[in-house]
Design an enzyme around this catalytic site. Structure first.
Site, mmCIF file in Angstrom:
data_model
loop_
_atom_site.group_PDB
_atom_site.id
_atom_site.type_symbol
_atom_site.label_atom_id
_atom_site.label_comp_id
_atom_site.label_asym_id
_atom_site.label_seq_id
_atom_site.Cartn_x
_atom_site.Cartn_y
_atom_site.Cartn_z
ATOM 1 N N HIS A 127 -2.271 57.313 -17.990
ATOM 2 C CA HIS A 127 -1.485 58.424 -17.419
ATOM 3 C C HIS A 127 0.019 58.132 -17.490
ATOM 4 O O HIS A 127 0.783 58.475 -16.591
ATOM 5 C CB HIS A 127 -1.875 58.702 -15.964
ATOM 6 C CG HIS A 127 -3.281 59.177 -15.785
ATOM 7 N ND1 HIS A 127 -3.619 60.500 -15.662
ATOM 8 C CD2 HIS A 127 -4.451 58.504 -15.715
ATOM 9 C CE1 HIS A 127 -4.940 60.615 -15.513
ATOM 10 N NE2 HIS A 127 -5.472 59.417 -15.552
ATOM 11 N N ASN A 199 -8.177 65.016 -11.631
ATOM 12 C CA ASN A 199 -7.965 65.413 -13.025
ATOM 13 C C ASN A 199 -8.189 66.906 -13.176
ATOM 14 O O ASN A 199 -8.657 67.560 -12.241
ATOM 15 C CB ASN A 199 -8.953 64.679 -13.939
ATOM 16 C CG ASN A 199 -8.515 63.253 -14.261
ATOM 17 O OD1 ASN A 199 -7.342 62.908 -14.150
ATOM 18 N ND2 ASN A 199 -9.453 62.431 -14.660
ATOM 19 N N HIS A 391 -2.645 56.467 -4.664
ATOM 20 C CA HIS A 391 -3.728 55.520 -4.361
ATOM 21 C C HIS A 391 -4.867 56.291 -3.702
ATOM 22 O O HIS A 391 -4.656 56.949 -2.677
ATOM 23 C CB HIS A 391 -3.187 54.430 -3.421
ATOM 24 C CG HIS A 391 -4.222 53.478 -2.933
ATOM 25 N ND1 HIS A 391 -5.353 53.154 -3.667
ATOM 26 C CD2 HIS A 391 -4.321 52.757 -1.786
ATOM 27 C CE1 HIS A 391 -6.080 52.286 -2.987
ATOM 28 N NE2 HIS A 391 -5.490 52.036 -1.844
#
Ligand code: HDD
Length: 749
Positions: A127, A199, A391
């Site tokens: 990414h 995603n 995270h």
């Protein structure tokens, strides 16, 4: 009514954050300018955002917040060194004479070069390429019955930062490659930060995070030559996904139009994993999280994606930035599929801990629980978009992970990777990562420590710092607790449940849910990607996977590759298609769409001004395309020229006229479409129209533009709109834009 609240909230955010009657950008709602302005217009600097404030500084006398001044560094009058000493000259190094060697004594030269030498940090291991934006999330309160997280309560407004990304490419790679897109959201909630790191596809390649390095090694460029960049069309990728057949579901999503989105603004987002949530009564449920874009889910055509890779590799980044600058704020509803928290964690035969499976929306509706609107671009790409650190373990009270082995491995990886990328353990003190609530941890020292911690006892219990900090104890409402979930009595094993062995049934479900035109795109994508592989064995193995999904799919790809189609090795699943997976057949707002207008400066320009106004009023962006730059008519300036315009930038094209060598415009009108001596239009205009036609975009024309359009040969097909005036044509173009493309054109062409 949650929908009404959403609308009100949306209006409130948009007018509130855009500065009410004094718009912060030209054209933002609330001002006198039209609601959408050209992205090329200059803008005033944006005000500093709350998370740009410097970290709190703890001194002996208490806590001081050293807010960053509104003005940016470059706007202060005098240049200084990093320690604030004013400089007289930054262009000449200190030398022993005009033609002599540079002296080591030159501290300014050394500071300047040293800092520059260390400007780069490692890019993300995956990414790496992305774009970010600030926004706000408003809870509807509809999730209260299942989840007690404060930011979901009715009317609670939470600042957010979102980073969209591609997965495989490096930081400088093209935006429009075929790939999964990251959709990571940081909610700065009143209970601490919650990160939803998702995603644009609801499934993942692998079922266990221990394989993550392997799939990424396979997808990244080959280690010997470091090619191909940002591509899955190569041997190692297809080697992996054909050997680890659990990857077939995600791979088909990548081969579908979802792999080449039109815009970050037009993508769905998915939390992928199942999450466990808890309500006020301490009852738990399992949920899947979805982002539903207000503009619908839309894609590029494969040819557009490839062209843009060369013409404008920053296409998605630019699209997001321009839309926000011009006031066309992207918005998504957060939705939940709520599923019972049964001991087996299964739903309708679907293993909820398997991240390669979806729960079709027809089996569990996606219920809206809040709305996010992105309203501000980052002020500094590096400080914000590059340094933001997400995270999956940033969870708030009421939301927890499940035992999905992919999620479990992620819990380790996201902190660990920042240690290298951001250079130490204090990355949560970087402004974009700082929670908007007070932190009171006992983490100390380390590289890049910004806080000046007072006190002598960073441990607990203690009797020296007044006993602080205390554990939440009685204030359990606001404290994070891992939700009670039973772990079955078991033996330590490196193994997975049998339910994880079904690798094909949901891929078939996806395939069968596509419309014919979407299936055609999928066939072409597999044929292209496998056609770029060299190893025959890999192609054959992948064809075997396709045979296990659908005979026609396999046969068509096999024909394209010139290979025999194998027989399936598993029984084809009897699945119920999920129409919600298709992108075709619904209508959506066209806000922020770009409409090109081809004009002839010597022709009749009266309708152009009218069309521009109509486009602005429809919330879209008109871009005038002329043979040359500068002024093309009264009050009309060219924004693109025949040299700079390319079809891929536009969602629709209007032709108001196009210069032709013929001296008499009437000769143009008489010219027959398709005649041998055509076209006598500028070939760049012909290309523009032809590409828009091929990519099934709406094309409108009026006046001289009608005859010009005929000369291109692109007429007499669905989605070609002719009318008397620009505004009339625009109205019908807009209607058709709601479906994104003229889908029938694909069948016709
Ligand atoms: Fe990941 C970044 C999404 C599985 C390890 N991941 C990263 C980003 C997104 C995702 C959107 C970019 C965040 C940003 O913009 O900064 N990743 C996912 C999703 C997954 C997933 C939706 C599966 C459901 N990831 C996954 C696994 C592992 C990682 C299984 C490792 C075991 N991901 C990382 C990472 C990254 C990352 C190495 C690289 C940069 C970063 O974290 O901050 O830790």
């Amino acid at each position: 009514d949650p929908k009404k609240l959403a609308k009100d909230t949306f209006d409130r955010i948009v007018t509130g954050l855009a500065g009410g009657s004094e718009p912060s950008v030209p054209g933002a709602p609330g001002g006198e300018a039209p609601s959408v302005a050209e992205p090329t217009e200059p803008r005033r600097p944006l005000p500093a955002k709350p998370d740009q404030a410097a970290p709190e500084v703890r001194t002996a006398t208490g806590v001081e917040t050293d807010a960053v001044p509104d003005a940016r560094a470059q706007q202060e009058p005098f240049l200084t060194t990093s320690t604030g000493i004013r400089l007289r000259d930054t262009d000449h190094s200190l030398k022993a004479g005009e033609r002599g060697p540079t002296l080591l004594q030159d501290h300014h030269l050394r500071e300047k070069i040293t800092h520059f030498d260390h400007e780069r940090i490692p890019e993300r291991v995956v990414h790496a390429r992305g774009a970010g934006a600030h926004g706000a999330f408003i809870g509807y309160g509809t999730a209260d019955s299942v989840c007690r997280a404060g930011f979901l309560r009715e009317g609670v407004e939470t600042p957010t930062f979102v980073r969209f990304s591609t997965v495989l490419g490096s930081r400088g790679s093209a935006d429009t490659v075929r790939d999964t897109r990251g959709f990571a959201t940081k909610f700065y909630t009143a209970e601490g930060n919650f990160d939803l790191v998702g995603n644009n596809m609801p499934v993942f390649f692998i079922q266990d995070g221990i394989k993550f390095p392997d799939i990424i090694h396979a997808g990244k460029p080959h280690p010997d030559r470091e090619i191909p960049q940002a591509q899955s069309a190569h041997d190692t990728f297809w080697d992996f996904v054909s050997l680890h057949t659990e990857a077939q579901h995600h791979t088909m999503w990548n081969m579908s139009d979802r792999g080449i989105p039109r815009s970050y603004r037009m993508m769905e987002g998915f939390g992928v994993h199942t999450f466990r949530v808890e309500n006020d009564a301490r009852e738990t449920a399992l949920v899947k999280l979805h982002w539903k874009p207000r503009l619908g889910v839309h894609s590029l055509t494969w040819e557009e994606a490839q062209l843009i890779g060369g013409i404008d590799p920053d296409f998605h980044r630019r699209d997001l930035y321009d839309a926000i600058e011009t006031g066309a704020y992207p918005a998504w509803e957060l939705g939940m599929q709520v599923l019972p928290d049964e001991p087996d964690q299964m739903f309708a035969g679907i293993d909820l801990l398997d991240p390669t499976k979806i729960v079709p929306e027809e089996l569990a509706a996606v219920q809206p629980v809040g709305l996010m609107v992105l309203t501000a671009n980052p002020t500094n790409f590096f400080a914000e978009t590059e340094q933001v650190a997400f995270h999956v373990g940033h969870l708030v009270p009421g939301i927890d992970v499940t035992d999905d082995p992919l999620a479990q491995a992620r819990l380790f990886s996201y902190v660990d990777t920042q240690l290298t990328r951001l250079g130490g353990p204090n990355f949560n003190q970087i402004p974009v990562n700082r929670p908007h609530v007070e932190t009171n941890d006992m983490l100390r020292d380390g590289f890049h420590q910004h806080a000046v911690h007072a006190g002598v006892a960073p441990y607990r219990p203690n009797s020296l710092d007044g006993g602080c900090p205390f554990q939440a104890g009685a204030d359990v409402e606001r404290a994070f607790e891992h939700l009670a979930a039973r772990v079955p009595e078991a033996t330590k094993v490196r193994a997975q449940p049998a339910s994880y062995d079904d690798h094909f049934s949901q891929v078939r479900l996806f395939w069968l849910s596509m419309t014919p035109v979407e299936q055609e795109h999928i066939v072409r994508a597999y044929t292209f990607e496998l056609g770029k592989c060299f190893e025959q064995a890999i192609k054959e193995r992948q064809l075997q996977c396709l045979a296990n999904i659908d005979a026609r799919l396999c046969a068509e790809v096999a024909t394209g590759l010139g290979l025999p189609a194998p027989e399936p090795t598993v029984g084809l699943a009897d699945v119920e298609p999920s129409p919600a997976l298709s992108q075709v057949g619904r209508e959506w707002p066209a806000d922020g769409r770009l409409v090109g207008i081809v004009v002839d400066p010597d022709g009749d320009l009266s309708g152009v001004a009218e069309a521009r106004t109509a486009i602005f009023e429809a919330g879209m962006v008109p871009l005038v395309i002329a043979p040359h730059g500068g002024v093309v008519g009264e009050g009309l300036t060219a924004q693109r020229t025949f040299a700079t315009a390319r079809s891929v930038e536009f969602d629709a094209l209007l032709v108001a006229g196009a210069p032709v060598p013929a001296p008499d415009a009437r000769a143009l009108r008489d010219a027959k479409a398709g005649a041998d001596d055509t076209p006598n239009l500028d070939p760049r205009v012909v290309l523009l129209v032809e590409e828009c036609f091929r990519h099934a975009k709406v094309i409108g024309a009026w006046g001289d533009g009608t005859a010009a359009l005929d000369l291109t040969g692109c007429s007499g097909a669905p989605g070609i709109v002719r009318g008397k005036t620009g505004a009339d044509v625009l109205a019908r173009v807009q209607e058709q834009l709601a479906a994104h493309r003229v889908w029938e054109r694909f069948a016709a062409s």
